[in-house]
Design an enzyme around this catalytic site. Structure first.
Site, short mmCIF file in Angstrom:
data_model
loop_
_atom_site.label_atom_id
_atom_site.label_comp_id
_atom_site.label_asym_id
_atom_site.label_seq_id
_atom_site.Cartn_x
_atom_site.Cartn_y
_atom_site.Cartn_z
N ASP A 75 0.81 -1.21 0.00
CA ASP A 75 0.00 0.00 0.00
C ASP A 75 0.85 1.26 0.00
O ASP A 75 2.06 1.21 0.17
CB ASP A 75 -0.95 -0.01 1.21
CG ASP A 75 -0.23 -0.42 2.51
OD1 ASP A 75 1.00 -0.41 2.54
OD2 ASP A 75 -0.93 -0.75 3.48
N HIS A 93 -7.07 -4.70 10.28
CA HIS A 93 -6.84 -4.43 8.85
C HIS A 93 -5.51 -5.00 8.38
O HIS A 93 -4.56 -5.12 9.14
CB HIS A 93 -7.00 -2.94 8.52
CG HIS A 93 -5.89 -2.03 8.96
ND1 HIS A 93 -6.04 -1.10 9.96
CD2 HIS A 93 -4.62 -1.88 8.52
CE1 HIS A 93 -4.92 -0.42 10.11
NE2 HIS A 93 -4.03 -0.88 9.25
N ASP A 120 -7.37 -2.90 14.49
CA ASP A 120 -8.75 -3.26 14.15
C ASP A 120 -8.83 -4.45 13.20
O ASP A 120 -9.89 -4.76 12.67
CB ASP A 120 -9.47 -2.05 13.53
CG ASP A 120 -8.74 -1.51 12.31
OD1 ASP A 120 -7.73 -2.12 11.88
OD2 ASP A 120 -9.18 -0.47 11.78
N GLU A 148 -9.41 -1.49 5.42
CA GLU A 148 -10.05 -1.21 6.70
C GLU A 148 -11.26 -2.13 6.89
O GLU A 148 -11.74 -2.75 5.94
CB GLU A 148 -10.50 0.26 6.73
CG GLU A 148 -9.35 1.26 6.62
CD GLU A 148 -8.57 1.44 7.93
OE1 GLU A 148 -8.48 0.49 8.73
OE2 GLU A 148 -8.04 2.55 8.13
C1 GLP Z 1 -0.52 0.31 8.42
C2 GLP Z 1 -0.04 -0.48 7.25
C3 GLP Z 1 -0.21 -1.96 7.53
C4 GLP Z 1 0.44 -2.29 8.86
C5 GLP Z 1 -0.23 -1.53 9.96
C6 GLP Z 1 0.36 -1.83 11.33
O1 GLP Z 1 -1.88 0.42 8.46
N1 GLP Z 1 -0.74 -0.12 6.07
O2 GLP Z 1 0.35 -2.70 6.46
O3 GLP Z 1 0.35 -3.66 9.08
O4 GLP Z 1 -0.06 -0.15 9.69
O5 GLP Z 1 1.51 -1.08 11.54
P1 GLP Z 1 2.56 -1.41 12.68
O6 GLP Z 1 3.32 -2.58 12.23
O7 GLP Z 1 3.42 -0.18 12.75
O8 GLP Z 1 1.80 -1.65 13.93
#
Ligand code: GLP
Length: 260
Positions: free
Chosen positions: A67, A138, A136, A143
């Site tokens: 993404d 995702h 949540d 989302e």
């Molecule tokens: C963002 C990214 C996800 C990632 C999530 C959790 O939303 N688009 O791909 O898994 O954050 O991030 P973190 O690993 O910093 O908790």
């Protein structure tokens, strides 16, 4: 779905990195799906170490990231292109034209998403997809309530996700409201899935993903429909799993040929 609970995020990241390294050694031209965020950082550090110390060679590897934020250029401090470049690509020998991220500065997001899907197809699909998870549930930027059949497209971030990413943009108000993300249908086409989650803030999402119903309300629960999934957890992220004991016993009792 194999749930692997280790004593620390570091131990889990090193084991998951071995899985990625095995794939790269067995199939030097493999295609990896990559994730951003804090969670995969230790895994990336381990891949970099293996590249330097053990000669793990990435020169024929292709990558696709999940993404990107829409409306910012790749050199913006909050962009995922910059995060991947500084955190991984600058330290490995993947040719830059083999590292694919959605272009957040595009003026035609629909064409950009279609072209990204085409590039994945032309590369022969993704062999191994790394995933983190939002609080949540995702994955990528899909989302809650994202269609389980969705393809790469524009999404609107929830307030919670914008808040959790505020640090990279100097405040929630500056976090782009829109993003481009691989769809859940796109993600599910990868041959192998490796999801990492660390810390108690991920415990509810992991319990819902592993032990709850398959529902668009918890996008990561789609992984229950995939035939090759490993979920690497530390104690905190595993703390709300009802069947944690069973997962630990299963992992401890693996025959040698099934071990990573
Ligand atoms: C963002 C990214 C996800 C990632 C999530 C959790 O939303 N688009 O791909 O898994 O954050 O991030 P973190 O690993 O910093 O908790």
């Amino acid at each position: 779905m194999e749930v692997i609970i280790l004593e620390s995020a570091q131990a889990a990241s090193e084991l998951a990195a071995r899985l990625v390294a095995r794939r790269v050694r067995e199939l030097p031209e493999c295609t990896l799906g990559l994730a951003t965020g804090g969670t995969p950082k230790a895994l990336y550090a381990e891949l970099i170490r293996m590249h330097h110390d053990e000669g793990l060679d990435f020169k024929r590897v292709t990558t696709f990231n999940l993404d990107e934020y829409l409306g910012i250029p790749g050199d913006h401090p909050g962009s995922y292109r910059r995060e991947m470049q500084k955190g991984l690509f600058d330290h490995l020998n993947i040719p830059s034209d083999r590292t694919h991220l959605l272009d957040g500065s595009t003026h035609d997001p629909i064409a950009e998403c279609a072209a990204f899907e085409n590039r994945i197809q032309r590369a022969g699909g993704i062999d191994l997809q790394l995933l983190g998870i939002g609080g949540d549930g995702h994955i990528g930027f899909n989302e809650p309530t994202s269609s389980l059949a969705s393809r790469t497209r524009i999404k609107t971030l929830t307030r919670e996700t914008r808040m959790s990413h505020a640090g990279h943009f100097g405040g929630e108000a500056n976090v782009p409201p829109h993003v481009l993300t691989m769809g859940i249908g796109t993600i599910l086409e990868a041959e192998e899935q490796v999801l990492l989650a660390f810390g108690e803030s991920k415990a509810d999402a992991i319990a819902a993903t592993v032990e709850g119903p398959v529902t668009a309300y918890v996008p990561a629960s789609c992984l229950q429909m995939h035939k090759n999934v490993r979920i690497f957890l530390d104690e905190g992220a595993a703390s709300k799993l009802k069947r944690a004991r069973y997962y630990r016993e299963t992992f401890a009792g693996k025959p040698d040929w099934q071990r990573v």
